[in-house]
Scaffold this active site. Structure first.
Site, PDB file in Angstrom:
ATOM      1  N   LYS A   1      -0.818   5.275   7.552  1.00  0.00           N
ATOM      2  CA  LYS A   1      -0.679   5.664   8.952  1.00  0.00           C
ATOM      3  C   LYS A   1      -0.646   7.190   9.067  1.00  0.00           C
ATOM      4  CE  LYS A   1       1.932   1.481  10.023  1.00  0.00           C
ATOM      5  NZ  LYS A   1       1.916   0.854   8.686  1.00  0.00           N
TER       6      LYS A   1
ATOM      7  N   ARG B   1      -5.108  -8.509  13.130  1.00  0.00           N
ATOM      8  CA  ARG B   1      -5.183  -9.514  12.067  1.00  0.00           C
ATOM      9  C   ARG B   1      -5.773 -10.826  12.594  1.00  0.00           C
ATOM     10  NH1 ARG B   1       0.318  -7.957   9.838  1.00  0.00           N
ATOM     11  NH2 ARG B   1      -0.174  -6.029   8.714  1.00  0.00           N
TER      12      ARG B   1
ATOM     13  N   CYS C   1       1.388 -17.727  15.396  1.00  0.00           N
ATOM     14  CA  CYS C   1       2.089 -16.888  16.368  1.00  0.00           C
ATOM     15  C   CYS C   1       2.389 -17.736  17.601  1.00  0.00           C
ATOM     16  CB  CYS C   1       1.217 -15.709  16.785  1.00  0.00           C
ATOM     17  SG  CYS C   1       0.741 -14.676  15.393  1.00  0.00           S
TER      18      CYS C   1
ATOM     19  N   CYS D   1      -2.286 -12.695  20.482  1.00  0.00           N
ATOM     20  CA  CYS D   1      -2.598 -11.491  21.246  1.00  0.00           C
ATOM     21  C   CYS D   1      -4.067 -11.156  21.022  1.00  0.00           C
ATOM     22  CB  CYS D   1      -1.736 -10.327  20.771  1.00  0.00           C
ATOM     23  SG  CYS D   1      -0.004 -10.778  20.602  1.00  0.00           S
TER      24      CYS D   1
ATOM     25  N   ASP E   1      -4.041   4.172  11.995  1.00  0.00           N
ATOM     26  CA  ASP E   1      -3.942   3.577  10.665  1.00  0.00           C
ATOM     27  C   ASP E   1      -5.300   3.692   9.977  1.00  0.00           C
ATOM     28  OD1 ASP E   1      -2.637   2.377   8.589  1.00  0.00           O
ATOM     29  OD2 ASP E   1      -1.908   0.677   9.756  1.00  0.00           O
TER      30      ASP E   1
ATOM     31  N   ARG F   1       7.592   0.239  -0.224  1.00  0.00           N
ATOM     32  CA  ARG F   1       7.743  -0.836   0.770  1.00  0.00           C
ATOM     33  C   ARG F   1       6.461  -1.651   0.853  1.00  0.00           C
ATOM     34  NH1 ARG F   1       6.643   4.082   2.717  1.00  0.00           N
ATOM     35  NH2 ARG F   1       5.755   4.416   4.796  1.00  0.00           N
TER      36      ARG F   1
ATOM     37  N   CYS G   1      -5.041  -8.338  18.580  1.00  0.00           N
ATOM     38  CA  CYS G   1      -4.418  -8.340  17.251  1.00  0.00           C
ATOM     39  C   CYS G   1      -5.399  -7.886  16.168  1.00  0.00           C
ATOM     40  CB  CYS G   1      -3.923  -9.742  16.926  1.00  0.00           C
ATOM     41  SG  CYS G   1      -3.187  -9.862  15.282  1.00  0.00           S
TER      42      CYS G   1
ATOM     43  N   ASP H   1      -6.780  -0.311  16.274  1.00  0.00           N
ATOM     44  CA  ASP H   1      -7.639  -0.313  15.080  1.00  0.00           C
ATOM     45  C   ASP H   1      -9.061  -0.777  15.415  1.00  0.00           C
ATOM     46  OD1 ASP H   1      -5.632   0.454  13.279  1.00  0.00           O
ATOM     47  OD2 ASP H   1      -4.930  -1.625  13.066  1.00  0.00           O
TER      48      ASP H   1
ATOM     49  N   ARG I   1       0.796  -1.233   0.000  1.00  0.00           N
ATOM     50  CA  ARG I   1       0.000   0.000   0.000  1.00  0.00           C
ATOM     51  C   ARG I   1       0.823   1.274   0.000  1.00  0.00           C
ATOM     52  NH1 ARG I   1      -3.157   0.619   5.738  1.00  0.00           N
ATOM     53  NH2 ARG I   1      -1.185   1.080   6.723  1.00  0.00           N
ATOM     54  N   TYR I   2       2.121   1.154   0.135  1.00  0.00           N
ATOM     55  CA  TYR I   2       3.004   2.303  -0.059  1.00  0.00           C
ATOM     56  C   TYR I   2       3.861   1.974  -1.277  1.00  0.00           C
ATOM     57  CZ  TYR I   2       1.925   3.460   4.842  1.00  0.00           C
ATOM     58  OH  TYR I   2       1.303   3.760   6.020  1.00  0.00           O
TER      59      TYR I   2
END
Ligand SMILES: *Cc1c(COP(=O)(O)O)cnc(C)c1O
Ligand code: SF4
Length: 361
Positions: free
Chosen positions: A336, A134, A125, A129, A329, A116, A132, A292, A112-113
């Site tokens: 961001k 995601r 993971c 968490c 974000d 990068r 999270c 988020d 999205r940039y």
């Protein structure tokens, strides 16, 4: 929780404890096992099971050993133990608030940039968490990793404008050294890719993964930057400090991206202790993410105004080297957006563009 007690309950030795394979294999995922180890669980069994069916649980024995109080006011419990609130808010919030799924030219590579991109190389993971953004991926079926990388590499080979690849997940350090080495090597083979970055919570949740062998391997792939996620000063243990130090000794700068979490780190005292603690282990606070608006995370969200006030207090009370950029974000091209304490202007914007900002803040 007492480490000795956990070792005895798990019938393990001190050298087991220091092995990341042992920690990974003995992650606690079920209510009964957690109850057995902790004596009590802050969630009732029915909620725990319902939540874990939507968003799996996994907690390393090491991370469990950091619990001081078996209640959701404890920062370790809050970040790792499934809680009714994750599903009780229903589907009010989107599963993918940043619309990442729309920015994937090939599966699991978010671009999205211009210069990068972020490659999700696994969905696994060490600890899941609870906050999270995601978490939508945890329970989903996973295709072959090999195929996924193949298509990522093909895309990256042609996308000449990309100079930095962020290897993320999931947690990339749940992969074996040899697998990671191969992956990093194939990225290094692309001449336009100058910088590699690893995003991993491993130093916080399973620091024994940062072995000398791993660091020797990572060292060969420099320039490599490492971003981790400490969210509370209780996570800055001697083991975590040693893990960061090993990376630093290998010439890998370690930065930190925290998430601002209600009841975990949204008080000035806790945030100050976290930032000062990071400075003491030479880990640079890079971002403080506004939480988020992702489905299953609502109970962790604070409001932007109090986040800005918190940063204002930090600017007064902490060294400039400790100050992360507080960012929210957003989906699409904006990405961001830094939120600055100065902002009378922003506060006015928030009012005049209420509709726009309400979506993310
Ligand atoms: C955050 C992010 C990046 C990196 O942004 P930086 O500001 O360079 O840290 C890159 N790609 C995606 C998809 C991101 O979410
Ligand atoms: S380690 Fe990262 S990707 Fe994995 S659950 Fe935690 S925040 Fe999410």
């Amino acid at each position: 929780m007492n480490k000795k007690f956990l070792l005895a309950s798990l019938k393990a030795s001190a050298s087991d404890w220091n092995s990341w394979h042992w920690q990974f294999k003995n992650r606690v995922t079920k209510y009964a096992a957690l109850k057995r180890l902790l004596g009590s669980v802050p969630s009732d069994p029915t909620s725990f099971k319902k939540v874990a069916a939507a968003y799996p649980a996994a907690i390393t024995p090491y991370y469990l050993s950091l619990i001081r109080d078996i209640r959701f006011t404890d920062p370790i419990c809050a970040q790792s133990i499934p809680r009714r609130e994750e599903i009780s808010c229903g589907r009010r919030l989107p599963a993918d608030p940043l619309e990442e799924d729309l920015k994937m030219p090939v599966p699991k590579l978010i671009h999205r940039y211009p210069d990068r991109c972020l490659a999700m190389v696994t969905e696994i993971c060490a600890v899941y968490c609870r906050h999270c953004n995601r978490k939508r991926f945890w329970a989903a079926r996973r295709g072959s990793l090999k195929k996924r990388w193949q298509s990522m590499l093909e895309y990256l080979a042609t996308a000449r404008q990309i100079r930095e690849v962020i290897i993320s997940g999931g947690d990339p350090l749940t992969l074996e050294d040899a697998v990671l080495d191969k992956l990093l090597g194939s990225l290094r083979a692309l001449p336009h890719i100058e910088i590699l970055r690893i995003g991993s919570r491993i130093p916080v949740v399973m620091p024994m993964r940062i072995t000398r062998d791993l660091c020797r391997m990572l060292k060969r792939h420099r320039p490599l930057w490492f971003n981790t996620q400490f969210n509370h000063p209780a996570e800055i243990t001697p083991e975590a400090a040693r893990a960061c130090n090993r990376l630093q000794e290998a010439g890998i700068p370690v930065s930190n991206q925290s998430v601002l979490l209600k009841g975990v780190n949204d008080s000035p005292d806790i945030m100050k202790a976290l930032l000062n603690g990071l400075q003491k282990i030479s880990v640079r606070p890079y971002y403080l993410f506004h939480c988020d608006p992702a489905r299953g995370c609502e109970h962790f969200r604070t409001d932007v105004q109090s986040g800005i006030a918190l940063m204002e207090a930090m600017r007064q009370q902490c060294s400039g080297l400790c100050i992360p950029q507080y960012v929210v974000d957003t989906p699409g091209g904006a990405g961001k957006i830094p939120l600055y304490p100065l902002s009378r202007t922003l506060q006015n914007d928030l009012k005049t563009n209420k509709h726009f900002f309400d979506k993310f803040t």
